[in-house]
Design an enzyme around this catalytic site. Structure first.
Site, mmCIF file in Angstrom:
data_model
loop_
_atom_site.group_PDB
_atom_site.id
_atom_site.type_symbol
_atom_site.label_atom_id
_atom_site.label_comp_id
_atom_site.label_asym_id
_atom_site.label_seq_id
_atom_site.Cartn_x
_atom_site.Cartn_y
_atom_site.Cartn_z
ATOM 1 N N HIS A 166 0.708 -1.315 -0.046
ATOM 2 C CA HIS A 166 0.162 0.005 0.054
ATOM 3 C C HIS A 166 0.873 1.383 0.022
ATOM 4 O O HIS A 166 1.841 1.174 0.511
ATOM 5 C CB HIS A 166 -1.062 -0.044 1.173
ATOM 6 C CG HIS A 166 -1.605 -1.071 1.371
ATOM 7 N ND1 HIS A 166 -3.003 -1.525 0.637
ATOM 8 C CD2 HIS A 166 -1.708 -2.430 2.036
ATOM 9 C CE1 HIS A 166 -3.268 -2.680 0.880
ATOM 10 N NE2 HIS A 166 -2.679 -3.133 1.800
ATOM 11 N N THR A 177 16.893 -6.575 5.170
ATOM 12 C CA THR A 177 16.495 -5.176 4.876
ATOM 13 C C THR A 177 17.561 -4.541 3.797
ATOM 14 O O THR A 177 17.263 -3.385 3.463
ATOM 15 C CB THR A 177 16.138 -4.373 6.165
ATOM 16 O OG1 THR A 177 17.349 -4.161 6.823
ATOM 17 C CG2 THR A 177 14.941 -5.123 6.772
ATOM 18 N N LYS A 178 18.735 -4.929 3.840
ATOM 19 C CA LYS A 178 19.644 -4.574 3.080
ATOM 20 C C LYS A 178 20.681 -5.485 2.374
ATOM 21 O O LYS A 178 20.580 -6.672 2.453
ATOM 22 C CB LYS A 178 20.638 -3.479 3.795
ATOM 23 C CG LYS A 178 21.324 -4.228 5.124
ATOM 24 C CD LYS A 178 22.358 -3.289 5.630
ATOM 25 C CE LYS A 178 22.969 -3.789 7.058
ATOM 26 N NZ LYS A 178 23.689 -3.173 7.794
ATOM 27 N N LYS A 227 30.142 -13.929 9.456
ATOM 28 C CA LYS A 227 31.165 -15.052 9.336
ATOM 29 C C LYS A 227 31.172 -15.594 7.941
ATOM 30 O O LYS A 227 30.281 -15.870 7.201
ATOM 31 C CB LYS A 227 30.932 -16.328 10.155
ATOM 32 C CG LYS A 227 31.861 -17.173 10.148
ATOM 33 C CD LYS A 227 31.808 -18.262 11.205
ATOM 34 C CE LYS A 227 33.201 -19.298 11.235
ATOM 35 N NZ LYS A 227 32.720 -20.291 12.292
#
Length: 199
Positions: free
Chosen positions: A120, A169-170, A187
């Site tokens: 949305h 998120t990245k 790691k």
């Protein structure tokens, strides 16, 4: 074919030596869209496409089960590379010219969420949309653990592992174990195998 298929509006289902069993495939509200299966196994899944010129592609050797796919937009695509396995996932692709791309030999566990959209719109004070949908790119041989969420606009490098319950998120690099909320590379690793651990 052992599945229920609704087609219309010039849509095309292309299957080359594939097995489709107990699926619900709905392209009836779409136009000029394609579902392409090349030597894949797809079972107990729900696929819905709404919009124009969209495409879903399963490459050779995919084994897909208990999956939900929704494309809602125009000229969007979801592609699974060769020999991808899925044991339970939801993939949502919305917008225009947007996509989700999953590389070769990836392994997706249970209850995975991959969304390249917020669904949305959010508006600024001038009424402009500030949260457009963005593509997701997952490299080759990525292992995605149970209960992982992958959000819009990210890429995951080849050979990495996304640990159970992580939220991506990245962008994440190649050949790393990545965990957390938000997920971080913690790691470097030399690879992983599909057989079950015995030690």
């Amino acid at each position: 074919f052992l599945c229920k298929v609704k087609m219309g509006g010039g849509n095309v289902l292309i299957s080359n030596a594939s097995m489709l069993a107990r699926n619900l495939i709905h392209l009836n509200d779409s136009h000029n869209s394609q579902l392409c299966c090349d030597g894949s196994e797809i079972y107990k899944s729900s696929i819905t496409v709404v919009g124009n010129g969209n495409k879903i592609e399963f490459s050779k050797g995919c084994k897909i089960g208990n999956m939900t796919i929704l494309i809602k937009g125009d000229n969007c695509s979801i592609k699974f590379g060769k020999a991808v396995s899925v044991n339970g996932a939801t993939l949502i692709c919305m917008g225009r010219n947007n996509y989700i791309s999953i590389g070769n030999e990836c392994m997706l566990s249970d209850n995975i969420q991959i969304w390249n959209t917020d669904s949305h719109p959010i508006l600024n004070n001038e009424g402009e949309i500030i949260n457009p949908s963005k593509p997701i790119l997952i490299g080759d041989r990525v292992w995605i653990g149970k209960n992982v969420s992958i959000l819009k606009g990210v890429s995951i490098g080849n050979g990495s592992i996304i640990g159970m319950g992580s939220i991506v998120t990245k962008d994440l690099p190649s050949n790393y174990l990545c965990v957390g909320n938000p997920a971080k590379a913690i790691k470097a690793i030399g690879g992983w195998r599909r057989d079950h651990i015995n030690c």
